[in-house]
Design an enzyme around this catalytic site. Structure first.
Site, short mmCIF file in Angstrom:
data_model
loop_
_atom_site.label_atom_id
_atom_site.label_comp_id
_atom_site.label_asym_id
_atom_site.label_seq_id
_atom_site.Cartn_x
_atom_site.Cartn_y
_atom_site.Cartn_z
CE LYS A 176 10.09 -6.12 2.07
NZ LYS A 176 8.83 -6.52 1.40
CD GLU A 250 8.13 8.48 -3.19
OE1 GLU A 250 8.83 7.65 -3.78
OE2 GLU A 250 7.16 9.05 -3.70
CB CYS A 284 0.44 7.63 -2.04
SG CYS A 284 1.28 8.07 -3.56
CD GLU A 383 -2.82 6.15 2.88
OE1 GLU A 383 -2.14 5.47 3.66
OE2 GLU A 383 -2.37 6.64 1.83
P1 NAD Z 1 3.20 -1.07 3.86
O1 NAD Z 1 3.85 0.07 4.55
O2 NAD Z 1 2.45 -2.03 4.66
O3 NAD Z 1 4.30 -1.92 3.06
C1 NAD Z 1 5.17 -1.32 2.13
C2 NAD Z 1 6.42 -2.16 2.03
O4 NAD Z 1 7.14 -2.10 3.25
C3 NAD Z 1 6.18 -3.65 1.79
O5 NAD Z 1 7.21 -4.12 0.94
C4 NAD Z 1 6.28 -4.25 3.17
O6 NAD Z 1 6.64 -5.61 3.15
C5 NAD Z 1 7.39 -3.39 3.77
N1 NAD Z 1 7.36 -3.23 5.23
C6 NAD Z 1 6.27 -3.14 6.03
N2 NAD Z 1 6.67 -2.93 7.31
C7 NAD Z 1 8.02 -2.86 7.30
C8 NAD Z 1 9.03 -2.64 8.31
N3 NAD Z 1 8.70 -2.44 9.57
N4 NAD Z 1 10.32 -2.63 7.92
C9 NAD Z 1 10.67 -2.80 6.63
N5 NAD Z 1 9.78 -3.03 5.64
C10 NAD Z 1 8.47 -3.05 5.97
O7 NAD Z 1 2.31 -0.40 2.71
P2 NAD Z 1 1.38 -1.11 1.63
O8 NAD Z 1 0.12 -1.53 2.30
O9 NAD Z 1 2.16 -2.11 0.86
O10 NAD Z 1 1.10 0.14 0.66
C11 NAD Z 1 0.16 1.10 0.94
C12 NAD Z 1 0.78 2.34 1.56
O11 NAD Z 1 1.82 2.86 0.72
C13 NAD Z 1 -0.21 3.47 1.67
O12 NAD Z 1 -0.08 4.07 2.93
C14 NAD Z 1 0.18 4.42 0.57
O13 NAD Z 1 -0.21 5.75 0.78
C15 NAD Z 1 1.65 4.26 0.54
N6 NAD Z 1 2.21 4.69 -0.74
C16 NAD Z 1 2.89 5.88 -0.80
C17 NAD Z 1 3.39 6.35 -2.02
C18 NAD Z 1 4.12 7.65 -2.10
O14 NAD Z 1 4.75 7.90 -3.13
N7 NAD Z 1 4.08 8.50 -1.10
C19 NAD Z 1 3.21 5.60 -3.17
C20 NAD Z 1 2.50 4.41 -3.08
C21 NAD Z 1 2.02 3.96 -1.86
#
Ligand code: NAD
Length: 477
Positions: A176, A250, A284, A383
């Site tokens: 997803k 992650e 990130c 962040e």
């Molecule tokens: P997000 O957590 O809002 O969403 C990420 C994904 O999770 C999306 O596909 C979203 O639809 C899904 N999602 C959200 N809530 C969920 C839930 N309760 N259950 C299941 N799925 C859910 O993050 P974002 O805004 O898309 O991305 C930014 C974040 O991602 C930042 O915090 C960034 O640091 C992190 N990130 C981390 C890494 C890493 O390798 N550590 C890499 C890239 C991004």
């Protein structure tokens, strides 16, 4: 003029099938604010269909050899390479990533699939180890059906880490992607078909947090691999714990660069576009906190200002552009809210802070620097995920270590010094799983193994083959 891409289908059981859900999400080009296309917000019925297709395929895929799975991954890498330009362009249209960032990520993605092929070929499914009367048979068995959930900033690369490790181990998947970057996942589905991935081994559904939560909770899912925010990671961990599901997560970061007394300023400023504000800080590992010796504070702030003012800024599709728009209107609103919080907390705006005057459209925020930052401020610890740097001064190296570690995150860190032995010794003291020295990684390749500390992961966060296997021991007869 690009055409709008509207999908009402999902990739399930090797076919593009109509979604049961009628709810839709429209992806917007953040540079032009025009619709790029729309996708279904998959509902419980769609999730169920995809999870069951992955379960059905698991019975045969889990019985294939590592070498066979390696061949499939090589074919995925080949098919992906054929479509790389097309995929990169579609990702960039949805998330506004600058050309350099998206091209680099697409190149890494192909390398990750090729690396997965090598890892699959190396798998020893069964071996006899000493122990017991006649030795012990030790088997590595695929863990089961995996839900792979990714964010929008590097959608293909982050998914490839999950897909490569899961397929190598013999697991099947329901992917997803983030709704903001789902249109390119239809190209990934085509890549899987072209590569001859057996039906049901990779399934792709679209939708947002609600779809993700339903997928995580589905009884056919044995493991979740998640990359995204710490808040969503926490919710997913709670859901997984209730049903004893395996989880790799992650999460977020708030990484820092520490400039030691003898740091070369030009080495630091040369790394700003790539390390501090890649993709306008929406990465990130972006190094958005800058920790500097008090005696050099003003000199360093001036150098950062000069660098940020000169960075090629604007249209992300221009190969010269280093800084483009934020990915969504919501992301811009979040960054602007943090700028407001920083001012309210008493920090000084040394540069930027507003929307640039030159663009009529697009979710742009100026590169921004805060000084007079206290480590207790939210702009220093939380962040922001945008082009906002905070600069803090230290008097002693012990204080610099404490400032570096003064957040809940531990994703990445960076040390600048002309004395590499000194920088390495300092790096050993930092609470993070990856430290760059003078802007350089220890091993800039896809085999790089490290843990993400503290709230930046759950259990380390790396997508490695052993995380997709179970181990069984049987006395040898
Ligand atoms: P997000 O957590 O809002 O969403 C990420 C994904 O999770 C999306 O596909 C979203 O639809 C899904 N999602 C959200 N809530 C969920 C839930 N309760 N259950 C299941 N799925 C859910 O993050 P974002 O805004 O898309 O991305 C930014 C974040 O991602 C930042 O915090 C960034 O640091 C992190 N990130 C981390 C890494 C890493 O390798 N550590 C890499 C890239 C991004």
């Amino acid at each position: 003029m690009s055409t709008q891409l509207d999908h009402d289908d999902l990739y399930i059981g090797g076919e593009f099938v109509e979604a049961a859900s009628r709810e839709r999400f429209t992806a917007i080009n953040p540079a032009t604010e025009e619709a790029v296309g729309s996708i279904p917000e998959s509902n419980a019925e769609d999730v169920d269909r995809a999870a069951k297709a992955a379960r059905a395929a698991f019975s045969t895929w889990s019985q294939t050899s590592g070498a066979e799975r390696g061949d499939v991954l090589t074919r995925i890498a080949d098919a992906f390479a054929e479509r790389a330009q097309e995929i990169a362009a579609l990702v960039a249209r949805q998330n506004g990533a600058p050309h350099w960032w998206v091209t680099q990520n697409i190149r890494i993605t192909e390398a990750i699939y090729r690396n997965g092929a090598k890892n699959a070929a190396k798998i020893v499914a069964e071996e006899v180890l000493p122990g017991g009367e006649n030795g012990t048979v030790v088997r590595k068995e695929p863990l089961g059906v995996v839900a792979a959930i990714a964010p929008w900033n590097s959608p293909q690369a982050l998914l490839s880490m999950k897909v490569a490790a899961a397929l190598a181990a013999g697991c099947t998947l329901v992917i997803k992607p983030s709704p903001e970057t789902s249109l390119d996942s239809y190209l990934l589905a085509e890549v899987c078909r072209e590569a001859g991935v057996p039906a049901g081994v990779v399934n792709i559904i679209t939708g947002g947090a609600e779809t993700g939560a339903a997928l995580v909770a589905h009884p056919e899912i044995d493991k979740v691999s998640f990359t995204g925010s710490t808040a969503a990671g926490r919710a997913i961990a709670i859901s997984c714990a209730e049903n004893f599901k395996a989880l790799t997560a992650e999460l977020g970061g708030k990484s820092a660069a520490v400039l030691l007394d003898d740091a070369d300023i030009e080495t630091f400023t040369a790394s700003i576009a790539w390390r501090c504000l890649p993709f306008s800080g929406q990465v990130c590992h972006a190094i958005t906190r800058v920790i500097v010796p008090r005696s050099r504070h003003d000199e360093i702030v001036e150098a950062i200002k000069t660098t940020l003012t000169a960075l090629p800024y604007g249209d992300p599709s221009d190969p010269e552009t280093l800084l483009g728009p934020l990915a969504t209107a919501a992301q811009r609103a979040r960054v602007e809210e943090y700028i407001r919080i920083g001012l309210e907390e008493g920090a000084t705006l040394a540069l930027g802070g507003g929307r640039p005057a030159d663009f009529e459209k697009g979710y742009y925020v100026e590169p921004t620097i805060f000084t007079d930052v206290d480590p207790s401020m939210r702009i220093f610890t939380e962040e922001i995920f945008g082009p906002v740097l905070t600069v803090v001064a230290y008097d002693t190296e012990d204080e610099a270590v404490a400032l570096h570690d003064a957040t809940d995150f531990g994703l990445s860190g960076s040390v600048f010094s002309t004395d590499i032995a000194h920088a390495t010794a300092f790096a050993r003291r930092l609470g993070t799983g990856e430290v760059l020295i003078n802007g350089k990684h220890g091993a800039p390749n896809v085999d790089l193994v490290r843990s993400f500390y503290k709230h930046s992961s759950i259990g380390g966060g790396m997508d490695l083959v052993p995380g997709y296997q179970l181990t069984k021991s049987i006395p040898r007869g």
